[in-house]
Scaffold this motif. Structure first.
Motif, PDB file in Angstrom:
ATOM      1  N   SER A 126       0.900  -1.001   0.045  1.00 50.03           N
ATOM      2  CA  SER A 126       0.001  -0.069  -0.009  1.00 50.03           C
ATOM      3  C   SER A 126       0.879   1.229  -0.074  1.00 50.03           C
ATOM      4  O   SER A 126       0.624   2.072  -0.473  1.00 50.03           O
ATOM      5  CB  SER A 126      -1.054   0.031   1.245  1.00 50.03           C
ATOM      6  N   GLN A 127       1.919   1.381   0.790  1.00 49.57           N
ATOM      7  CA  GLN A 127       2.728   2.448   0.760  1.00 49.57           C
ATOM      8  C   GLN A 127       4.276   2.241   0.946  1.00 49.57           C
ATOM      9  O   GLN A 127       5.116   2.366   1.490  1.00 49.57           O
ATOM     10  CB  GLN A 127       2.470   2.989   1.972  1.00 49.57           C
ATOM     11  N   PRO A 128       4.578   1.308  -0.216  1.00 46.27           N
ATOM     12  CA  PRO A 128       6.280   0.988  -0.012  1.00 46.27           C
ATOM     13  C   PRO A 128       7.279   2.214  -0.194  1.00 46.27           C
ATOM     14  O   PRO A 128       6.954   3.182  -0.972  1.00 46.27           O
ATOM     15  CB  PRO A 128       6.414   0.010  -1.371  1.00 46.27           C
ATOM     16  N   ALA A 129       8.106   2.068   0.597  1.00 48.01           N
ATOM     17  CA  ALA A 129       9.291   2.859   0.849  1.00 48.01           C
ATOM     18  C   ALA A 129      10.176   3.229  -0.097  1.00 48.01           C
ATOM     19  O   ALA A 129      11.138   3.991  -0.448  1.00 48.01           O
ATOM     20  CB  ALA A 129       9.712   3.235   2.007  1.00 48.01           C
ATOM     21  N   GLN A 130      10.420   1.877  -1.000  1.00 46.50           N
ATOM     22  CA  GLN A 130      11.298   1.693  -2.109  1.00 46.50           C
ATOM     23  C   GLN A 130      10.686   0.731  -3.149  1.00 46.50           C
ATOM     24  O   GLN A 130       9.742   0.069  -3.124  1.00 46.50           O
ATOM     25  CB  GLN A 130      12.586   0.937  -1.663  1.00 46.50           C
ATOM     26  N   SER A 131      11.521   0.697  -4.354  1.00 45.87           N
ATOM     27  CA  SER A 131      10.816   0.057  -5.513  1.00 45.87           C
ATOM     28  C   SER A 131      10.787  -1.443  -5.384  1.00 45.87           C
ATOM     29  O   SER A 131      11.563  -2.002  -4.347  1.00 45.87           O
ATOM     30  CB  SER A 131      11.578   0.236  -6.879  1.00 45.87           C
ATOM     31  N   LEU A 132       9.547  -2.216  -5.638  1.00 48.13           N
ATOM     32  CA  LEU A 132       9.492  -3.505  -5.672  1.00 48.13           C
ATOM     33  C   LEU A 132       9.372  -4.319  -6.651  1.00 48.13           C
ATOM     34  O   LEU A 132       9.015  -3.590  -7.715  1.00 48.13           O
ATOM     35  CB  LEU A 132       8.129  -3.859  -4.723  1.00 48.13           C
ATOM     36  N   GLN A 133      10.008  -5.242  -6.868  1.00 47.88           N
ATOM     37  CA  GLN A 133       9.991  -6.241  -8.032  1.00 47.88           C
ATOM     38  C   GLN A 133       9.209  -7.488  -7.848  1.00 47.88           C
ATOM     39  O   GLN A 133       9.829  -8.247  -6.812  1.00 47.88           O
ATOM     40  CB  GLN A 133      11.516  -6.316  -8.530  1.00 47.88           C
ATOM     41  N   LEU A 134       8.069  -7.676  -8.310  1.00 51.45           N
ATOM     42  CA  LEU A 134       7.256  -8.808  -7.995  1.00 51.45           C
ATOM     43  C   LEU A 134       6.743  -9.409  -9.221  1.00 51.45           C
ATOM     44  O   LEU A 134       6.626  -8.839 -10.203  1.00 51.45           O
ATOM     45  CB  LEU A 134       6.134  -8.520  -7.009  1.00 51.45           C
ATOM     46  N   THR A 135       6.369 -10.764  -9.084  1.00 52.59           N
ATOM     47  CA  THR A 135       5.702 -11.392 -10.444  1.00 52.59           C
ATOM     48  C   THR A 135       4.252 -11.008 -10.046  1.00 52.59           C
ATOM     49  O   THR A 135       3.844 -10.862  -8.908  1.00 52.59           O
ATOM     50  CB  THR A 135       5.805 -12.857 -10.127  1.00 52.59           C
ATOM     51  N   PRO A 136       3.349 -11.082 -10.970  1.00 53.31           N
ATOM     52  CA  PRO A 136       1.832 -10.861 -10.888  1.00 53.31           C
ATOM     53  C   PRO A 136       1.285 -11.741 -10.131  1.00 53.31           C
ATOM     54  O   PRO A 136       0.709 -11.508  -9.171  1.00 53.31           O
ATOM     55  CB  PRO A 136       1.514 -11.001 -12.502  1.00 53.31           C
ATOM     56  N   SER A 137       1.680 -12.860 -10.058  1.00 55.83           N
ATOM     57  CA  SER A 137       1.303 -13.989  -9.077  1.00 55.83           C
ATOM     58  C   SER A 137       1.718 -13.511  -7.722  1.00 55.83           C
ATOM     59  O   SER A 137       0.725 -14.057  -6.678  1.00 55.83           O
ATOM     60  CB  SER A 137       1.485 -15.381  -9.297  1.00 55.83           C
ATOM     61  N   GLN A 138       2.727 -13.031  -7.454  1.00 57.93           N
ATOM     62  CA  GLN A 138       3.129 -12.658  -5.965  1.00 57.93           C
ATOM     63  C   GLN A 138       1.902 -11.473  -5.615  1.00 57.93           C
ATOM     64  O   GLN A 138       1.834 -11.482  -4.383  1.00 57.93           O
ATOM     65  CB  GLN A 138       4.674 -12.208  -5.858  1.00 57.93           C
ATOM     66  N   VAL A 139       2.041 -10.718  -6.489  1.00 60.47           N
ATOM     67  CA  VAL A 139       1.147  -9.343  -5.864  1.00 60.47           C
ATOM     68  C   VAL A 139      -0.380 -10.084  -5.818  1.00 60.47           C
ATOM     69  O   VAL A 139      -0.820  -9.723  -4.556  1.00 60.47           O
ATOM     70  CB  VAL A 139       0.949  -8.610  -7.064  1.00 60.47           C
ATOM     71  N   GLU A 140      -1.002 -11.114  -6.665  1.00 57.61           N
ATOM     72  CA  GLU A 140      -2.036 -11.244  -6.296  1.00 57.61           C
ATOM     73  C   GLU A 140      -2.386 -12.256  -4.999  1.00 57.61           C
ATOM     74  O   GLU A 140      -3.005 -12.313  -4.372  1.00 57.61           O
ATOM     75  CB  GLU A 140      -2.537 -12.225  -7.540  1.00 57.61           C
ATOM     76  N   GLY A 141      -1.118 -12.912  -4.775  1.00 57.43           N
ATOM     77  CA  GLY A 141      -0.944 -13.723  -3.764  1.00 57.43           C
ATOM     78  C   GLY A 141      -1.170 -12.911  -2.359  1.00 57.43           C
ATOM     79  O   GLY A 141      -1.728 -13.416  -1.521  1.00 57.43           O
ATOM     80  N   LYS A 142      -0.361 -12.042  -2.471  1.00 61.10           N
ATOM     81  CA  LYS A 142      -0.159 -11.089  -1.189  1.00 61.10           C
ATOM     82  C   LYS A 142      -1.778 -10.390  -0.931  1.00 61.10           C
ATOM     83  O   LYS A 142      -2.223 -10.515   0.375  1.00 61.10           O
ATOM     84  CB  LYS A 142       0.673  -9.891  -1.511  1.00 61.10           C
ATOM     85  N   LEU A 143      -2.436 -10.182  -2.069  1.00 66.16           N
ATOM     86  CA  LEU A 143      -3.734  -9.592  -1.701  1.00 66.16           C
ATOM     87  C   LEU A 143      -4.533 -10.614  -1.305  1.00 66.16           C
ATOM     88  O   LEU A 143      -5.618 -10.310  -0.410  1.00 66.16           O
ATOM     89  CB  LEU A 143      -4.353  -9.143  -3.201  1.00 66.16           C
ATOM     90  N   ALA A 144      -4.468 -12.042  -1.863  1.00 64.58           N
ATOM     91  CA  ALA A 144      -5.379 -13.170  -1.286  1.00 64.58           C
ATOM     92  C   ALA A 144      -4.905 -13.112   0.241  1.00 64.58           C
ATOM     93  O   ALA A 144      -5.802 -13.516   1.082  1.00 64.58           O
ATOM     94  CB  ALA A 144      -5.068 -14.210  -1.979  1.00 64.58           C
ATOM     95  N   GLY A 145      -3.592 -13.325   0.399  1.00 61.77           N
ATOM     96  CA  GLY A 145      -3.273 -13.352   1.970  1.00 61.77           C
ATOM     97  C   GLY A 145      -3.794 -12.320   2.988  1.00 61.77           C
ATOM     98  O   GLY A 145      -4.248 -12.666   4.053  1.00 61.77           O
ATOM     99  N   ALA A 146      -4.098 -11.141   2.370  1.00 60.72           N
ATOM    100  CA  ALA A 146      -4.408  -9.894   3.317  1.00 60.72           C
ATOM    101  C   ALA A 146      -6.045 -10.076   3.281  1.00 60.72           C
ATOM    102  O   ALA A 146      -6.654  -9.450   4.052  1.00 60.72           O
ATOM    103  CB  ALA A 146      -4.214  -8.808   2.403  1.00 60.72           C
ATOM    104  N   ASN A 147      -6.889 -10.854   2.545  1.00 61.76           N
ATOM    105  CA  ASN A 147      -8.146 -11.033   2.231  1.00 61.76           C
ATOM    106  C   ASN A 147      -8.547 -12.368   2.354  1.00 61.76           C
ATOM    107  O   ASN A 147      -9.001 -13.040   1.342  1.00 61.76           O
ATOM    108  CB  ASN A 147      -8.714 -10.151   0.955  1.00 61.76           C
ATOM    109  N   PRO A 148      -8.525 -13.199   3.297  1.00 64.44           N
ATOM    110  CA  PRO A 148      -8.623 -14.429   3.549  1.00 64.44           C
ATOM    111  C   PRO A 148     -10.244 -14.845   3.187  1.00 64.44           C
ATOM    112  O   PRO A 148     -10.281 -16.251   2.996  1.00 64.44           O
ATOM    113  CB  PRO A 148      -8.280 -14.905   4.742  1.00 64.44           C
TER     114      PRO A 148
END
Length: 223
Positions: A150-172
Motif C-alpha cells: 500500500s505504501q512501499p518506501a522503495q521500489s518492489l519487483q514482484l511477479t503478478p502472481s506474487q502481487v495477487e498472492g499478497k492480496l489473497a493473503g490479506a483478504n482470507p
C-alpha cells in the motif's frame, strides 16, 4: 445497343450493391446497445498512482501525482463486466452531483475521473449515481491492501502472481482467484483488479478481467 444495355445493367447492379451495403451498415449501427444492469459481475479497479504518474504523456493531475502527496492505490472504478467480455459502457445519464463527488474524493481524488467513471461505467450498473458510488465505496472498504504494497518506501519487483498472492493473503474471505493484475508495457504495475458479485460479495474473476502477462512488475515507491 446490346453493349450499352449491359453496361447500364452493370452500373445499376453496382448502385444497388452500394445501397444494400449502406442499409446493412445502418441496420448494424442501430443494434441496441447492452442495457443498464445487463452484466455478470463487478470489477473493482485500483490504480497504482506512482507507476501511473511515472508513465510518459498526458497531463497528470497534481491531486494524484503532486510531489509529497503520498498517494498509493486509488480507486479507478467499479466496472460492470461480462464473464467472457467487457461489460456495457456509456449507458447514458445525468452528471454526478457535487454531493456525490465530495463523498467520493477520499476514494477517487479527481472530480473529473469521478464524472468519467459514472458516465462510462456507473450508468450501466442499473443504479442511480448515489447508490452506485455508495457501492463503489463499500466495495473498496471491503478490500484490505497488504501493508508492504500500500505504501512501499522503495521500489518492489514482484511477479503478478506474487502481487495477487499478497492480496489473497490479506483478504482470507476472498477466493484466491478474485484478484488480477494489469501492467504497463514497460513492466510497471498498472492496476490490481478485484472481482465481486452484484451484491459485492467476493467471487472468482472471469476471463474478461484480464491479466498481466509479463514475468515481473515494478512498483515504484510512494513519495
Amino acid at each position: 445497343m446490346a453493349r450499352i444495355t449491359a453496361m447500364s445493367g452493370m452500373k445499376f447492379c453496382g448502385v444497388a450493391a452500394g445501397l444494400i451495403a449502406v442499409l446493412v451498415g445502418t441496420a448494424q449501427s442501430r443494434k441496441p446497445r447492452a442495457a443498464a444492469g445487463d452484466f455478470s459481475y463487478y470489477m473493482l479497479v485500483l490504480s497504482y498512482a506512482p507507476d501511473f504518474c511515472a508513465e510518459p504523456g498526458g497531463n497528470k493531475d497534481p491531486r494524484e501525482c503532486g510531489a509529497g502527496r503520498k498517494v498509493g492505490f486509488i480507486v479507478h472504478g467499479l466496472w460492470p463486466q461480462g464473464d467472457t467480455s467487457r461489460g456495457p459502457e456509456n449507458c447514458g445519464g445525468s452528471p454526478v452531483s457535487q454531493a456525490v463527488i465530495q463523498a467520493t474524493l477520499n476514494y477517487i481524488p479527481i472530480p473529473s475521473l469521478i464524472q468519467h467513471e459514472w458516465t462510462s461505467h456507473g450508468t450501466c450498473s442499473g443504479l442511480n449515481a448515489v447508490d452506485f458510488f455508495a457501492a463503489l465505496r463499500k466495495a473498496r472498504d471491503s478490500v484490505t491492501l497488504p501493508g508492504d504494497l500500500s505504501q512501499p518506501a522503495q521500489s518492489l519487483q514482484l511477479t503478478p502472481s506474487q502481487v495477487e498472492g499478497k492480496l489473497a493473503g490479506a483478504n482470507p474471505s476472498f477466493p484466491a482467484t478474485a484478484f488480477r493484475t494489469s501492467c504497463y508495457r514497460d513492466g510497471e504495475l498498472q492496476e490490481v483488479r478485484v472481482c465481486l458479485n452484484k451484491d459485492l460479495s467476493p467471487r472468482a474473476c472471469g476471463q474478461s478481467a484480464g491479466e498481466c502477462r509479463l514475468p515481473s512488475v515494478t512498483m515504484l515507491p510512494v513519495k
